[in-house]
Write a protein that holds these residues in place. Structure first.
Motif, PDB file in Angstrom:
ATOM      1  N   SER A   9      -7.156  10.675  16.425  1.00 23.89           N
ATOM      2  CA  SER A   9      -5.872   9.993  16.227  1.00 23.89           C
ATOM      3  C   SER A   9      -5.567   9.050  17.391  1.00 23.89           C
ATOM      4  CB  SER A   9      -4.737  11.004  16.061  1.00 23.89           C
ATOM      5  OG  SER A   9      -4.672  11.863  17.185  1.00 23.89           O
ATOM      6  N   ARG A  43       1.265  -7.061  11.592  1.00 20.20           N
ATOM      7  CA  ARG A  43       0.849  -6.529  10.290  1.00 20.20           C
ATOM      8  C   ARG A  43      -0.602  -6.098  10.334  1.00 20.20           C
ATOM      9  NH1 ARG A  43       2.180 -11.838   7.231  1.00 20.20           N
ATOM     10  NH2 ARG A  43       3.323 -12.183   9.161  1.00 20.20           N
ATOM     11  N   PRO A  44      -1.017  -5.161   9.485  1.00 22.77           N
ATOM     12  CA  PRO A  44      -2.450  -4.801   9.399  1.00 22.77           C
ATOM     13  C   PRO A  44      -3.262  -5.991   8.887  1.00 22.77           C
ATOM     14  CG  PRO A  44      -1.073  -3.122   8.355  1.00 22.77           C
ATOM     15  CD  PRO A  44      -0.187  -4.307   8.608  1.00 22.77           C
ATOM     16  N   PHE A  89      -7.070   1.410  11.026  1.00 18.78           N
ATOM     17  CA  PHE A  89      -6.983   2.215   9.813  1.00 18.78           C
ATOM     18  C   PHE A  89      -8.256   2.055   8.992  1.00 18.78           C
ATOM     19  CE2 PHE A  89      -2.597   3.466   9.998  1.00 18.78           C
ATOM     20  CZ  PHE A  89      -1.934   2.423  10.627  1.00 18.78           C
ATOM     21  N   PHE A 101      -5.484   5.018   2.533  1.00 23.31           N
ATOM     22  CA  PHE A 101      -5.664   4.807   3.963  1.00 23.31           C
ATOM     23  C   PHE A 101      -5.748   6.122   4.729  1.00 23.31           C
ATOM     24  CE2 PHE A 101      -5.170   0.279   4.728  1.00 23.31           C
ATOM     25  CZ  PHE A 101      -4.605  -0.170   3.553  1.00 23.31           C
ATOM     26  N   GLY A 102      -6.505   6.106   5.835  1.00 21.67           N
ATOM     27  CA  GLY A 102      -6.445   7.177   6.799  1.00 21.67           C
ATOM     28  C   GLY A 102      -5.172   7.076   7.626  1.00 21.67           C
ATOM     29  N   ALA A 103      -4.933   8.065   8.463  1.00 18.73           N
ATOM     30  CA  ALA A 103      -3.686   8.137   9.229  1.00 18.73           C
ATOM     31  C   ALA A 103      -3.659   7.192  10.427  1.00 18.73           C
ATOM     32  CB  ALA A 103      -3.426   9.571   9.685  1.00 18.73           C
ATOM     33  N   GLY A 104      -4.802   6.621  10.783  1.00 16.95           N
ATOM     34  CA  GLY A 104      -4.830   5.651  11.866  1.00 16.95           C
ATOM     35  C   GLY A 104      -5.329   6.232  13.187  1.00 16.95           C
TER      36      GLY A 104
ATOM     37  N   TYR B  35       3.907  -0.436   0.534  1.00 14.73           N
ATOM     38  CA  TYR B  35       3.526   0.709   1.346  1.00 14.73           C
ATOM     39  C   TYR B  35       4.658   1.054   2.297  1.00 14.73           C
ATOM     40  CZ  TYR B  35      -1.398  -0.349   0.183  1.00 14.73           C
ATOM     41  OH  TYR B  35      -2.596  -0.586  -0.463  1.00 14.73           O
ATOM     42  N   GLN B  37       4.968   2.888   6.206  1.00 14.10           N
ATOM     43  CA  GLN B  37       4.209   3.344   7.367  1.00 14.10           C
ATOM     44  C   GLN B  37       5.095   4.219   8.225  1.00 14.10           C
ATOM     45  OE1 GLN B  37       2.712   0.274  10.002  1.00 14.10           O
ATOM     46  NE2 GLN B  37       1.268   1.674  10.941  1.00 14.10           N
ATOM     47  N   GLY B  40       1.685   8.508  12.562  1.00 11.62           N
ATOM     48  CA  GLY B  40       0.811   9.640  12.295  1.00 11.62           C
ATOM     49  C   GLY B  40       0.476   9.861  10.839  1.00 11.62           C
ATOM     50  N   LEU B  41       1.048   9.036   9.945  1.00 10.11           N
ATOM     51  CA  LEU B  41       0.794   9.220   8.513  1.00 10.11           C
ATOM     52  C   LEU B  41       0.096   8.028   7.886  1.00 10.11           C
ATOM     53  CD1 LEU B  41       4.120  10.898   7.338  1.00 10.11           C
ATOM     54  CD2 LEU B  41       1.936  11.995   7.856  1.00 10.11           C
ATOM     55  N   GLY B  42      -0.116   7.001   8.638  1.00 13.24           N
ATOM     56  CA  GLY B  42      -0.812   5.840   8.101  1.00 13.24           C
ATOM     57  C   GLY B  42       0.037   5.062   7.115  1.00 13.24           C
ATOM     58  N   LEU B  43      -0.638   4.406   6.200  1.00 11.29           N
ATOM     59  CA  LEU B  43       0.015   3.598   5.173  1.00 11.29           C
ATOM     60  C   LEU B  43      -0.054   4.356   3.851  1.00 11.29           C
ATOM     61  CD1 LEU B  43      -1.730   0.370   6.311  1.00 11.29           C
ATOM     62  CD2 LEU B  43       0.744   0.586   6.217  1.00 11.29           C
ATOM     63  N   LEU B  88       8.790   1.839   8.349  1.00 14.70           N
ATOM     64  CA  LEU B  88       8.355   0.445   8.303  1.00 14.70           C
ATOM     65  C   LEU B  88       7.713   0.223   6.933  1.00 14.70           C
ATOM     66  CD1 LEU B  88       7.905  -2.247   9.791  1.00 14.70           C
ATOM     67  CD2 LEU B  88       5.825  -1.245  10.773  1.00 14.70           C
ATOM     68  N   PHE B  90       5.741  -2.240   4.177  1.00 11.43           N
ATOM     69  CA  PHE B  90       4.882  -3.410   4.045  1.00 11.43           C
ATOM     70  C   PHE B  90       4.645  -3.738   2.587  1.00 11.43           C
ATOM     71  CE2 PHE B  90       3.559  -4.541   8.213  1.00 11.43           C
ATOM     72  CZ  PHE B  90       3.533  -3.387   8.962  1.00 11.43           C
ATOM     73  N   PHE B 106      -1.276  -8.462   4.082  1.00  9.22           N
ATOM     74  CA  PHE B 106       0.017  -7.826   4.308  1.00  9.22           C
ATOM     75  C   PHE B 106       1.068  -8.819   4.774  1.00  9.22           C
ATOM     76  CE2 PHE B 106      -0.707  -3.243   3.984  1.00  9.22           C
ATOM     77  CZ  PHE B 106      -2.086  -3.212   3.896  1.00  9.22           C
TER      78      PHE B 106
END
Lengths: 111, 115
Positions: A9, A43-44, A89, A101-104, B35, B37, B40-43, B88, B90, B106
């Motif tokens: 993480s 933004r991603p 991500f 998506f994963g949690a990042g 999405y 955000q 800790g949980l991502g998108l 947040l 997106f 995005f």
């Protein structure tokens, strides 16, 4: 549905060293695996992606590897630089093209 | 990417209020997504639309609704906002898949606080 797990993480590396982020996925039908980078307050944005018919893909200092049998894929960043500091991500998608998506991973490159 | 525009960029509202977040795009893409955000949980996908007449729930659609007013516009509504919807948000768009995958673009995000 698809479940994507991402580790670690957080990741702190010395400038010039390599960074590796790993993801696993649950749906064996997934065939598209992108990586997104999100800088602080931004933004991603897509940085690299790989399809299931390819085992590895490189773009300058970044590379992605895929192991379909084990259902995991990894992002490798070599010669890290301060501008590599960001949240990364991973994601996975099957033919319906929704991304899970994963949690990042928060990567910090120390000068 | 200036081609995907979200309004407002920041919003503070109170519990129970109705709020709408708007997304417009000039990329000519058919597919649009919302999405949220959280640290800790991502998108996490709330809703998605593959064309004007197609609306689909994502993994966390409870408490949200959407409207696809045109190919270029996709709005997210919170009918009665609650504090755990503070996040947040997106919007994203993608083209019809061409075999190269599903690259999503995005917007800049909307930071929503529900008090």
């Amino acid at each position: 549905g698809e479940n994507v797990e991402q580790h670690p993480s957080t990741l702190s590396v010395q400038e010039g060293d390599s960074a590796v982020i790993k993801c696993t996925y649950s749906d064996s039908a997934s065939n598209y695996f992108p990586w997104y980078k999100q800088e602080l307050g931004k933004r991603p944005q897509l940085i690299i992606d790989i399809r299931s018919n390819v085992g590895e893909k490189k773009d300058q200092r970044i590379a992605v590897t895929l192991n379909k049998t084990a259902k995991h894929f990894s992002l490798h960043i070599t010669e890290t630089q301060p501008e590599d500091s960001a949240v990364y991500f991973c994601a996975a998608s099957s033919n319906d093209y929704k991304l899970s998506f994963g949690a990042g991973t928060t990567v910090t490159v120390r000068a | 990417d200036a081609d995907v525009t979200q309004t407002p960029r920041n919003r503070i509202t109170k519990t129970g209020k109705r709020i709408m977040l708007e997304c417009s795009q000039t990329k000519g893409h058919d597919r649009m997504y919302w999405y949220r955000q959280d640290p800790g949980l991502g998108l996490r996908l709330i809703y998605y639309s593959f064309d004007v007449k197609d609306i689909n729930k994502g993994e966390i659609s409870d408490g949200y609704s959407v409207s696809r007013q045109a190919q270029a516009k996709f709005s997210l509504s919170l009918e009665s906002a609650i504090p755990n919807q503070t996040a947040l948000y997106f919007c994203a768009t993608s083209d019809y898949p061409t075999g190269e995958g599903n690259i999503q673009y995005f917007g800049a995000g909307t930071r929503l606080s529900v008090l």
